[in-house]
Structures are given as structure tokens and as C-alpha cells.
Enzyme design. Structure first.
Site: not given
Length: 314
Positions: A16, A58, A81, A146, A190-191, A207
């Protein structure tokens, strides 16, 4: 040395944020090598360009990283991740990607003698802030594996500079949104999730009470920050944010206006790993990177709607 003779290795470059950064690097005249395992990235995200080389590999494979790093003047490390939820569900795998993978990139960058390493950190390192907006000097108290992984990466970067002289800058991204963020992933932003629901005319899920706030920044502004950081003389960590915040119910109202679909949210219980409020202080990014966000939230939402609608129509 001209930009065309400078090579930038972008790990996670088919993803992205990575693919938008690759586009802007190529447009700026750099040669780009992308290293991506394609676990979430897509080759279709990348442009066809004579200055672009792709290697499937990787970051957890140290030799693969070393091979890709050869000849690079700069490295933009975005492979990761990226899901808070997944890091809670599988902390071991998440740490492998986000800590070991980052150490491999740092080691390879040091051995190859790159001019600068820029790596993705996250606002998740802050946890629930005591004060808003959040400056880089604010207390670090991550709520998820994370966030902890990203903070550990920052400590390794500081240590690599002390031990080996590796110049680096960690960018603490706030909530990035834009085209190519996969809404079908259970770990999507979320968007993109809200947009996907409204286009499919189903109610989006929120949530908690929906009054939690976020600092949303458009992906093209993040890509600009990434490129500016490569040639910045500064080291350490730097927020990448807009300095503004909006709550999720207000965001949903904006999305209703953009899409023309007025569907109420379905509320589920809040999650322990979710931060209540987030808003980045941008003084350091303005001073260190000499940039400010060019896209407003509404402009970014309209651009994302156009891209999302085209994807659904295809």
C-alpha cells in the site's frame, strides 16, 4: 551524483504505502529496486518503468536482503506485518517480521554502506497519550505487540548508529489511508473498511462508541515524507501526521456525503488494544523534512472513493 544514478531499495514496495512511494521515487528520477514477498503486496500495484527492478524475497531472509541491497544508495524499509490485531493473535510471527526482518535490513544497509535508511515506525508506540497533540518526546507506552515491535526497531536503529554509524530515520506514521489499501483484509484500515461497506450498501462496524479520534493522513503525503526523509540530514524518529483529528462517527458522516449512501454503523464492544485518541504533533516533520500535508481529509476521501468505485466496477 544525479538522482538517476542513485538506487533506492524499497522493501515492501509492492504494498500500500510502498507502491505509492515507488511511484514518487521514479517520478523524481531515482532508480528503484523493490524487495517484496507478495504476501500482501501485489505486482499490479507497481508501474511499468525502465528504472524499476523487482525481486521476490522476504526480509526475514538475510541473504536475500543483502543481495537486494547491493549498489543501493538509500533504503526505504516498509516491509512489515502491519496489523495490530494480528500481532495480538500471533505475537511470535509478528515479531519475526517486524523485529528480525528490520534487523536484517539494518545489517544489510550497514554492510552495503548506504547513505540513509528510512524505516516505518508507527504512532502505536505511544499507546494512550497523556496529552494531545503527541510530540516525539511524549511517553512511549505501546498497548499491543505491534506497537512494542516498532519501538524495539527504533532502539535497534539508535544502537546501529552508535555501533556502526548507520544513518537512519524512523517515521512514526499515524492513520494512513488511500487507494490500494485492501478493504477485504480483516486487518484493513478503518477508512477502507467503511468505504467498502458503504459501496456494497452494508452497515459498517464500529468498535466502541465511535467517539475515538484518529489523525488520518493521505498516502500520497506519506510517500512525500518517505522520500524527503531519505535525503534529510536528521536522525532519530519523526511523526508523519496532519496535526488534526476526527472521531469515527464524524468520519462516517463525511463518508456518507462522499458516497451518497447513508447507512448507520453497527456497534460492537471496544477492543483492549485500540487507542482511544490520537493526534500527531507535526513541528518536527515540518522542520526536519520541510513538508506539510497537501491533501485534506475530504480531498483524500474523494480520491479514494473514485479509486474504490473503479475497482468495484472492474
Amino acid at each position: 551524483m544525479s538522482k538517476a544514478s542513485k538506487r533506492v531499495l524499497v522493501t515492501g514496495g509492492a504494498g500500500f504505502i510502498g507502491s505509492h512511494s515507488v511511484e514518487q521515487l521514479l517520478a523524481s528520477g531515482y532508480n528503484v529496486c523493490v524487495l517484496d514477498n507478495l504476501s500482501t503486496g501485489k505486482l499490479t500495484n507497481l508501474p511499468h518503468h525502465d528504472g524499476l527492478t523487482f525481486i521476490k524475497g522476504d526480509v526475514c531472509d538475510l541473504q536475500a536482503v543483502k543481495d537486494a541491497m547491493q549498489g543501493a544508495s538509500y533504503c526505504l524499509h516498509l516491509a512489515a506485518q502491519v496489523s495490530v490485531v494480528r500481532s495480538v493473535e500471533d505475537p511470535s510471527s509478528s515479531a519475526q517480521q517486524n523485529i528480525l526482518g528490520c534487523i536484517n535490513v539494518m545489517q544489510a544497509a550497514h554492510e552495503a554502506g548506504v547513505n540513509k535508511l528510512v524505516y516505518a515506525s508507527s504512532a502505536a508506540v505511544y499507546g494512550n497519550p497523556r496529552h494531545l497533540p503527541i510530540a516525539e518526546t511524549s511517553t512511549v507506552c505501546p498497548l499491543s505487540p505491534y506497537g512494542l515491535e516498532k519501538w524495539v526497531d527504533e532502539q535497534y536503529a539508535a544502537l546501529f548508529h552508535t555501533l556502526y554509524g548507520l544513518p537512519s530515520l524512523g517515521l512514526r506514521y499515524f492513520n494512513v489511508f488511500g487507494p490500494r489499501q485492501d478493504p477485504k483484509s480483516p486487518y484493513a484500515g478503518v477508512i477502507s473498511k467503511f468505504f467498502d461497506c458503504l459501496i456494497r450498501k452494508t452497515s459498517p462496524t464500529v468498535f466502541g462508541d465511535g467517539r475515538q479520534t484518529r489523525d488520518f493522513i493521505f498516502v500520497k503525503d506519506v510517500a512525500r515524507a518517505n522520500i524527503a526523509a531519505l535525503t534529510s540530514s536528521h536522525q532519530g524518529v519523526c511523526n508523519v501526521a496532519t496535526g488534526n483529528r476526527v472521531d469515527l462517527l464524524a468520519l462516517l458522516s463525511l463518508l456518507h456525503g462522499v458516497t451518497g449512501n447513508y447507512l448507520p454503523a453497527v456497534h460492537l464492544p471496544s477492543r483492549d488494544e485500540d487507542i482511544r485518541d490520537s493526534q500527531g504533533d507535526t513541528q518536527r516533520s515540518r522542520a526536519w523534512l520541510d513538508i506539510q500535508p497537501q491533501w485534506t481529509l475530504n480531498e483524500g476521501l474523494k480520491a479514494l472513493y473514485t479509486a474504490t468505485s473503479e475497482t468495484h466496477a472492474a
